[in-house]
Scaffold this motif. Structure first.
Motif, PDB file in Angstrom:
ATOM      1  N   ALA A   1      -2.952 -10.782  -6.468  1.00 32.53           N
ATOM      2  CA  ALA A   1      -1.763 -10.069  -6.021  1.00 32.53           C
ATOM      3  C   ALA A   1      -2.235  -8.905  -5.167  1.00 32.53           C
ATOM      4  N   TYR A   2      -1.327  -8.008  -4.854  1.00 33.77           N
ATOM      5  CA  TYR A   2      -1.667  -6.881  -3.992  1.00 33.77           C
ATOM      6  C   TYR A   2      -1.938  -5.636  -4.839  1.00 33.77           C
ATOM      7  N   ALA A   3      -2.750  -4.756  -4.288  1.00 33.51           N
ATOM      8  CA  ALA A   3      -3.120  -3.517  -4.972  1.00 33.51           C
ATOM      9  C   ALA A   3      -3.028  -2.357  -4.000  1.00 33.51           C
ATOM     10  N   ARG A   4      -2.584  -1.230  -4.502  1.00 34.14           N
ATOM     11  CA  ARG A   4      -2.530  -0.009  -3.710  1.00 34.14           C
ATOM     12  C   ARG A   4      -3.742   0.850  -4.066  1.00 34.14           C
ATOM     13  N   VAL A   5      -4.445   1.304  -3.049  1.00 33.94           N
ATOM     14  CA  VAL A   5      -5.606   2.148  -3.292  1.00 33.94           C
ATOM     15  C   VAL A   5      -5.134   3.470  -3.888  1.00 33.94           C
ATOM     16  N   LEU A   6      -5.714   3.845  -5.009  1.00 31.27           N
ATOM     17  CA  LEU A   6      -5.321   5.080  -5.684  1.00 31.27           C
ATOM     18  C   LEU A   6      -5.542   6.288  -4.779  1.00 31.27           C
ATOM     19  N   GLY A   7      -4.541   7.160  -4.753  1.00 32.20           N
ATOM     20  CA  GLY A   7      -4.635   8.365  -3.939  1.00 32.20           C
ATOM     21  C   GLY A   7      -4.215   8.170  -2.507  1.00 32.20           C
ATOM     22  N   GLY A   8      -3.688   7.006  -2.169  1.00 37.10           N
ATOM     23  CA  GLY A   8      -3.269   6.754  -0.797  1.00 37.10           C
ATOM     24  C   GLY A   8      -2.163   5.724  -0.744  1.00 37.10           C
ATOM     25  N   LYS A   9      -1.864   5.251   0.461  1.00 37.73           N
ATOM     26  CA  LYS A   9      -0.802   4.266   0.662  1.00 37.73           C
ATOM     27  C   LYS A   9      -1.336   2.896   1.068  1.00 37.73           C
ATOM     28  N   ARG A  10      -2.637   2.807   1.287  1.00 37.41           N
ATOM     29  CA  ARG A  10      -3.212   1.549   1.752  1.00 37.41           C
ATOM     30  C   ARG A  10      -3.061   0.457   0.699  1.00 37.41           C
ATOM     31  N   VAL A  11      -2.620  -0.722   1.146  1.00 35.75           N
ATOM     32  CA  VAL A  11      -2.437  -1.868   0.262  1.00 35.75           C
ATOM     33  C   VAL A  11      -3.433  -2.954   0.651  1.00 35.75           C
ATOM     34  N   LEU A  12      -4.087  -3.532  -0.365  1.00 40.94           N
ATOM     35  CA  LEU A  12      -5.074  -4.592  -0.176  1.00 40.94           C
ATOM     36  C   LEU A  12      -4.660  -5.830  -0.960  1.00 40.94           C
ATOM     37  N   PRO A  13      -5.045  -7.046  -0.510  1.00 41.85           N
ATOM     38  CA  PRO A  13      -5.727  -7.356   0.748  1.00 41.85           C
ATOM     39  C   PRO A  13      -4.748  -7.303   1.917  1.00 41.85           C
ATOM     40  N   GLY A  14      -5.266  -7.474   3.124  1.00 39.14           N
ATOM     41  CA  GLY A  14      -4.412  -7.498   4.297  1.00 39.14           C
ATOM     42  C   GLY A  14      -3.526  -8.730   4.312  1.00 39.14           C
ATOM     43  N   LYS A  15      -2.407  -8.642   5.008  1.00 41.94           N
ATOM     44  CA  LYS A  15      -1.473  -9.763   5.113  1.00 41.94           C
ATOM     45  C   LYS A  15      -2.003 -10.790   6.106  1.00 41.94           C
ATOM     46  N   HIS A  16      -1.698 -12.057   5.851  1.00 41.70           N
ATOM     47  CA  HIS A  16      -2.084 -13.142   6.741  1.00 41.70           C
ATOM     48  C   HIS A  16      -0.835 -13.896   7.198  1.00 41.70           C
ATOM     49  N   ALA A  17      -0.938 -14.499   8.375  1.00 40.45           N
ATOM     50  CA  ALA A  17       0.222 -15.160   8.976  1.00 40.45           C
ATOM     51  C   ALA A  17       0.650 -16.394   8.189  1.00 40.45           C
TER      52      ALA A  17
END
Length: 300
Positions: free
Chosen positions: A126-142
């Motif tokens: 599933a997706y995860a948000r980097v603690l202390g920020g807004k970045r979400v991993l992994p990146g989206k794919h088409a």
């Protein structure tokens, strides 16, 4: 040594965590995030692989009959510790959890729902948000194929979001590879993909801690070589055999190393000719990595 407190009911979920020298505040936050899940039908198996006395005291203070603590006699590493936990899981689903990340309250419920809606899957991330920020991993794919193609070049899954059907573990079909020191998570995803479909649930289910000293931040040759083993196995599973100069060309391309461009071109031609199912998406990945590699080679 095993410390366990539980009833005789079979839980729906087994949450597995292996813990070593985790900072106490991170450890307590991680444990609490599982105990506060909105899906409460779980067992929580924690493997003590060398915890501090403070963290051990914290575990002893928890009076929750869903918790099982397995204590190793000595430090044996994460892969062996998790495999040890796999030997005692009772749930229908297994969730992986790292000892310094935070699961959001609906994580178990949301990933179970996704697996129930997709019965062909053996596992999902599933997706995860980097603690202390807004970045979400992994990146989206088409597309799904674009995501699958990207796995030939890097691990596009956040490991502590793993959820898998327990049958593939209980039947002895998958385990962590104890022969490699790094990228065990990458190899585990590849192993799972050999036994069925793997997906990514659309939800952000985890707060992911990235900090100095974390294993996945140690950018050394050995780690990259371990990742290469997972990538070559994916190629093999797709009917594409890379060895010798072709494997080294792939390694150079993925890691943006100075390269013999003729060998890279030979590698690209070979894989283009061999690839069938993921041809277009693999070519897209090749082009992206090729451009990055060329840019690095051309930089002063």
């Amino acid at each position: 040594m095993r410390l366990t407190v539980k009833d005789n009911n079979t839980p729906k979920v087994s949450v597995v965590m292996a813990a070593y020298r985790t900072e106490q505040r991170y450890f307590e936050e991680s444990i609490s995030s599982i105990l506060r899940q909105t899906e409460g039908d779980f067992e929580f198996i924690i493997v003590d692989d060398g915890l501090s006395s403070e963290n051990r005291d914290y575990l002893r203070s928890l009076h929750d009959d869903r918790i099982t603590v397995l204590v190793n006699d000595c430090n044996i590493g994460q892969s062996r510790s998790v495999n040890k936990a796999f030997g005692v899981v009772r749930g229908s689903y297994i969730f992986r959890m790292d000892s310094d990340d935070v699961s959001l309250p609906d994580r178990l419920k949301e990933q179970i729902a996704y697996m129930d809606q997709n019965p062909s899957l053996v596992a999902c991330g599933a997706y995860a948000r980097v603690l202390g920020g807004k970045r979400v991993l992994p990146g989206k794919h088409a597309s799904r194929n674009a995501w699958l193609a990207s796995m030939f070049f890097s691990n596009e899954m956040i490991h502590p979001t793993m959820c898998l059907r327990a049958d593939v573990v209980k039947q002895g079909r998958v385990r962590y590879d104890e022969s490699i020191l790094y990228s065990q998570d990458y190899m585990m995803w590849v192993n799972l993909m050999e036994h069925g479909d793997v997906g990514i649930a659309p939800d952000v289910v985890l707060e992911y801690r990235v900090h100095e000293g974390q294993i996945t931040n140690k950018k050394n040759v050995e780690q990259r070589r371990c990742a290469l083993r997972a990538q070559l196995r994916l190629f093999e599973d797709s009917g594409i055999h890379l060895d010798g100069s072709l494997a080294e060309a792939h390694f150079g391309l993925v890691n943006a190393l100075p390269d013999d461009r003729s060998s890279i071109d030979e590698y690209l031609r070979f894989v283009h000719e061999q690839s069938k199912v993921l041809g277009k998406d693999l070519r897209s990945c090749f082009l992206r990595y090729r451009q990055d590699s060329c840019a690095l080679s051309d930089s002063p």
